[in-house]
Design an enzyme around this catalytic site. Structure first.
Site, short mmCIF file in Angstrom:
data_model
loop_
_atom_site.label_atom_id
_atom_site.label_comp_id
_atom_site.label_asym_id
_atom_site.label_seq_id
_atom_site.Cartn_x
_atom_site.Cartn_y
_atom_site.Cartn_z
N GLY A 22 0.79 -1.23 0.00
CA GLY A 22 0.00 0.00 0.00
C GLY A 22 0.83 1.28 0.00
O GLY A 22 2.02 1.27 -0.27
N HIS A 25 2.27 4.65 -5.04
CA HIS A 25 2.95 5.67 -5.85
C HIS A 25 2.95 5.17 -7.28
O HIS A 25 2.42 4.08 -7.56
CB HIS A 25 4.36 5.93 -5.30
CG HIS A 25 5.17 4.68 -5.07
ND1 HIS A 25 5.58 3.86 -6.11
CD2 HIS A 25 5.60 4.07 -3.93
CE1 HIS A 25 6.26 2.84 -5.63
NE2 HIS A 25 6.28 2.92 -4.31
N GLU A 26 3.59 5.91 -8.18
CA GLU A 26 3.58 5.55 -9.60
C GLU A 26 4.17 4.17 -9.86
O GLU A 26 3.80 3.52 -10.84
CB GLU A 26 4.33 6.60 -10.44
CG GLU A 26 3.51 7.83 -10.77
CD GLU A 26 2.30 7.53 -11.68
OE1 GLU A 26 2.41 6.67 -12.58
OE2 GLU A 26 1.25 8.14 -11.46
N HIS A 28 3.74 1.45 -8.01
CA HIS A 28 2.61 0.51 -7.84
C HIS A 28 1.65 0.61 -9.02
O HIS A 28 1.17 -0.40 -9.52
CB HIS A 28 1.84 0.84 -6.55
CG HIS A 28 2.62 0.67 -5.28
ND1 HIS A 28 2.96 1.73 -4.47
CD2 HIS A 28 3.12 -0.43 -4.68
CE1 HIS A 28 3.62 1.28 -3.42
NE2 HIS A 28 3.74 -0.02 -3.52
N GLN A 52 7.36 -10.01 7.77
CA GLN A 52 8.57 -9.68 7.02
C GLN A 52 9.33 -8.50 7.63
O GLN A 52 10.32 -8.05 7.08
CB GLN A 52 8.26 -9.44 5.54
CG GLN A 52 7.52 -8.14 5.23
CD GLN A 52 7.15 -8.05 3.76
OE1 GLN A 52 6.36 -8.83 3.26
NE2 GLN A 52 7.72 -7.08 3.06
N SER A 176 9.34 4.97 -3.66
CA SER A 176 9.19 4.03 -2.56
C SER A 176 8.23 4.63 -1.54
O SER A 176 8.25 5.85 -1.32
CB SER A 176 10.55 3.80 -1.88
OG SER A 176 10.38 3.18 -0.63
P1 AMP Z 1 5.73 -2.45 -1.72
O1 AMP Z 1 4.35 -1.93 -1.55
O2 AMP Z 1 6.81 -1.45 -1.47
O3 AMP Z 1 5.96 -3.78 -1.01
O4 AMP Z 1 5.89 -2.79 -3.27
C1 AMP Z 1 4.94 -3.57 -3.94
C2 AMP Z 1 5.46 -3.91 -5.30
O5 AMP Z 1 5.73 -2.70 -6.03
C3 AMP Z 1 6.77 -4.70 -5.29
O6 AMP Z 1 6.75 -5.68 -6.33
C4 AMP Z 1 7.80 -3.64 -5.56
O7 AMP Z 1 8.97 -4.14 -6.17
C5 AMP Z 1 7.05 -2.74 -6.51
N1 AMP Z 1 7.65 -1.39 -6.50
C6 AMP Z 1 7.91 -0.62 -5.42
N2 AMP Z 1 8.50 0.53 -5.79
C7 AMP Z 1 8.61 0.49 -7.14
C8 AMP Z 1 9.15 1.36 -8.13
N3 AMP Z 1 9.69 2.54 -7.81
N4 AMP Z 1 9.09 0.98 -9.42
C9 AMP Z 1 8.55 -0.22 -9.76
N5 AMP Z 1 8.03 -1.09 -8.88
C10 AMP Z 1 8.07 -0.76 -7.59
#
Ligand code: AMP
Length: 276
Positions: A22, A25-26, A28, A52, A176
């Site tokens: 959740g 951002h772009e 996601h 995790q 991120s």
């Molecule tokens: P998270 O919510 O941070 O656990 O990320 C969820 C998914 O989005 C994971 O597969 C991440 O690798 C991907 N993700 C997070 N940040 C980025 C980004 N800047 N560009 C591309 N994919 C991303």
């Protein structure tokens, strides 16, 4: 969730799953758009997975905004947002863990013991609950992507894994959810990650083949900013994730730093058309 997936499958639609924690951002949103291109139905899971996170990590303060996330997902071609409670995912007595043993050892696994077991376990659970034909992950977390690919092969899971390129801010910082922690000054310092990637590529393009020398150069560049603590600068083979001595076409540069209390990562192929 499973009943919904079964009905969707009965309608003849393939399901693409985008697992997330959740605070969209772009990055996601790019995964959601990729999912919509791959399958007739898109499920986004939103779950800040407690198993995790290490005891000293940021589980409690991890940014959350369900209303905003729902509104953003509604603007994409997302058919279902799956946001389970932790108690539903891990009821009393839960004790199973999935370990992808070798791939989890180095890089982020070294500084975050148990992290990738938590990731592999929740992703396996999500696959069983949502029953997707395709699942989309970002290359931002490329060790996680390698681990999921291995998990799927090792356990004969019938899910196609698709990786998506890193989406960046205009100045190069990889998007991120944790960027929200950064103060204005820290946000400036955070540009060092993409700068280091770019410089690493320049050194490689200029003929540097010694991974140790390249790492040393980047480490001292990063450490020049007193607010930056380097966790690792690694040159690894893109699929085995084993450290390399010699740089070649399979070399991936991976970085992890702490800026103030915020841990940030970035990575990229050393010989890549993409720009850091
Ligand atoms: P998270 O919510 O941070 O656990 O990320 C969820 C998914 O989005 C994971 O597969 C991440 O690798 C991907 N993700 C997070 N940040 C980025 C980004 N800047 N560009 C591309 N994919 C991303």
């Amino acid at each position: 969730m499973t009943a919904w997936s079964n009905r969707t499958a009965a309608e003849g639609k393939a399901i693409a799953l985008v697992p997330t924690m959740g605070f969209f951002h772009e990055g996601h949103l790019s995964l959601m758009r990729s999912a919509a291109r791959q399958a007739g139905a898109v499920v986004v899971s939103l779950f800040v997975n407690p198993i995790q996170f290490g005891p000293a990590e940021d589980l409690d303060r991890y940014p959350r905004d369900f209303e905003r996330d729902s509104a953003l997902a509604a603007r994409e071609q997302v058919d279902a947002l799956f946001a389970p409670e932790a108690a539903a995912m891990y009821p009393e007595g839960f004790q199973t863990r999935i370990a992808v043993t070798e791939l989890s050892q180095g890089l982020c696994g070294a500084g975050r013991p148990g992290h990738f077991e938590g990731v592999a376990t929740v992703v396996a659970k999500l696959f069983h609950i949502v029953r997707p034909q395709v699942a989309i992950f970002g290359e931002k977390d490329f060790q996680q992507l390698a681990i999921i690919r291995r998990l799927v092969r090792d356990l004969d899971l019938d899910v196609e894994i698709v990786g998506q390129p890193i989406v960046r801010e205009a100045d190069g910082l990889a998007m991120s959810s944790r960027n929200a922690y950064l103060s204005a000054a820290e946000r400036q310092s955070a540009r060092c990650l993409s700068r280091a990637l770019r410089w690493g590529r320049e050194l490689a393009a200029g003929g540097e083949t010694d991974a140790g020398r390249l790492r040393a150069a980047l480490e001292s560049m990063l450490a020049a900013d007193p607010t930056v603590t380097v966790e690792y600068v690694a040159v690894v083979h893109e699929t085995t994730l084993r450290p390399q001595q010699q740089i070649d076409r399979h070399s991936r540069l991976a970085l992890a730093v702490k800026i103030g209390r915020t841990r940030l990562i970035d990575n990229g192929l050393l010989f890549a058309p993409e720009q850091g």
